[in-house]
Design an enzyme around this catalytic site. Structure first.
Site, mmCIF file in Angstrom:
data_model
loop_
_atom_site.group_PDB
_atom_site.id
_atom_site.type_symbol
_atom_site.label_atom_id
_atom_site.label_comp_id
_atom_site.label_asym_id
_atom_site.label_seq_id
_atom_site.Cartn_x
_atom_site.Cartn_y
_atom_site.Cartn_z
ATOM 1 N N HIS A 72 39.889 94.392 47.819
ATOM 2 C CA HIS A 72 40.680 95.476 47.237
ATOM 3 C C HIS A 72 40.552 96.722 48.104
ATOM 4 O O HIS A 72 39.444 97.116 48.466
ATOM 5 C CB HIS A 72 40.185 95.784 45.816
ATOM 6 C CG HIS A 72 40.841 96.973 45.197
ATOM 7 N ND1 HIS A 72 40.139 98.049 44.707
ATOM 8 C CD2 HIS A 72 42.161 97.269 44.996
ATOM 9 C CE1 HIS A 72 40.980 98.948 44.227
ATOM 10 N NE2 HIS A 72 42.207 98.503 44.387
ATOM 11 N N SER A 73 41.678 97.311 48.488
ATOM 12 C CA SER A 73 41.697 98.586 49.199
ATOM 13 C C SER A 73 40.889 98.502 50.506
ATOM 14 O O SER A 73 41.217 97.706 51.380
ATOM 15 C CB SER A 73 41.195 99.695 48.270
ATOM 16 O OG SER A 73 41.492 100.968 48.780
ATOM 17 N N TYR A 74 39.828 99.313 50.633
ATOM 18 C CA TYR A 74 38.963 99.222 51.818
ATOM 19 C C TYR A 74 38.473 97.804 52.040
ATOM 20 O O TYR A 74 38.272 97.368 53.183
ATOM 21 C CB TYR A 74 37.772 100.172 51.657
ATOM 22 C CG TYR A 74 36.608 99.846 52.560
ATOM 23 C CD1 TYR A 74 36.652 100.150 53.917
ATOM 24 C CD2 TYR A 74 35.473 99.196 52.059
ATOM 25 C CE1 TYR A 74 35.591 99.831 54.756
ATOM 26 C CE2 TYR A 74 34.411 98.876 52.884
ATOM 27 C CZ TYR A 74 34.478 99.199 54.237
ATOM 28 O OH TYR A 74 33.422 98.873 55.070
ATOM 29 N N HIS A 199 46.384 102.014 41.504
ATOM 30 C CA HIS A 199 45.682 101.385 42.622
ATOM 31 C C HIS A 199 44.526 100.482 42.179
ATOM 32 O O HIS A 199 44.245 99.481 42.827
ATOM 33 C CB HIS A 199 45.167 102.490 43.552
ATOM 34 C CG HIS A 199 44.439 101.989 44.754
ATOM 35 N ND1 HIS A 199 44.958 101.046 45.611
ATOM 36 C CD2 HIS A 199 43.199 102.322 45.250
ATOM 37 C CE1 HIS A 199 44.086 100.811 46.591
ATOM 38 N NE2 HIS A 199 43.024 101.563 46.380
#
Length: 217
Positions: A72-74, A199
């Site tokens: 997820h994300s980073y 997000h």
């Protein structure tokens, strides 16, 4: 049985995937939700992207089952690094509103000016870690800045993983991932999904995310 390795985004530990992990384990699968160095109770301000990738590679290499890596994300940076190096059998890579880097790229180079401003403001205290934005949960921890700044080195082997998925979250303003989702939607090597949420997909849409993941198992 499939083992899911879940890699969280910035400032977060493996706990962020708890709702998704519960659904996956209820379906009979093994789940390893990682808390990367410096994001748990033990600070690691000198951690960088390489050390985060190395920590996740060690987990992957210790698994005997087929793996599905989820970032997820980073965490997308770490997923790519692990898939490029691990000798374990990886069935699928799933990027959840996440960065998908090419070699030589970093979170800093891939993200938006607004997020660079967040990193700069958050690192003013010691220059080594970035404190969580004020709207993050209390369990979030200062994130080692070097993990955002260090460029990744990839051989391209990660592209050999047979299934690559991108799950976009299209319910929030200022996303640095919308153009990436559109580009990958036109790439025959990728399968893409779009969720109408913010997000933090693992906690906002755990059922929808778990459903997507279970289709790969």
């Amino acid at each position: 049985m499939t083992t899911f390795i879940l890699i969280p985004g910035g400032w977060r530990g493996g706990w962020t995937f708890d709702p998704v992990a519960d659904l996956l384990t209820a379906s009979g699968h093994k789940v390893l939700a990682l808390t990367l160095p410096g994001l748990g109770d033990v600070p690691a301000p000198a951690a960088n992207l390489s050390s985060h990738i190395e920590a996740a590679v060690q987990v992957a290499e210790d698994c005997d089952d087929e793996l599905i890596l989820v970032g997820h994300s980073y965490g997308g940076m770490v997923v790519s690094g692990v898939a490029d190096r691990a000798r374990a059998k990886i069935r699928a890579l799933v990027y959840v509103d996440a960065y998908v880097p090419e070699t030589g790229e970093s979170v800093w180079s891939l993200t938006s000016p607004d997020f660079r401003d967040i990193f700069i403001a958050g690192s003013q205290a010691d220059g080594l870690t970035c404190v969580p934005p004020s709207n993050r949960e209390p369990r979030c921890r200062p994130h080692p800045m070097a993990t955002f700044l260090q460029a990744i080195t990839l051989t391209g082997h990660w592209r050999d993983v047979p299934r690559k998925l991108y799950v976009g979250a299209h319910g929030w303003e200022g996303s640095p991932f919308r153009d990436l989702h559109e580009r990958l939607s036109n790439d025959p090597d990728w399968q893409t999904y779009a969720l109408n949420c913010g997000h933090n997909v693992p906690q906002l849409e755990p059922e929808a995310l778990a459903e997507i993941l279970l289709k790969q198992a």
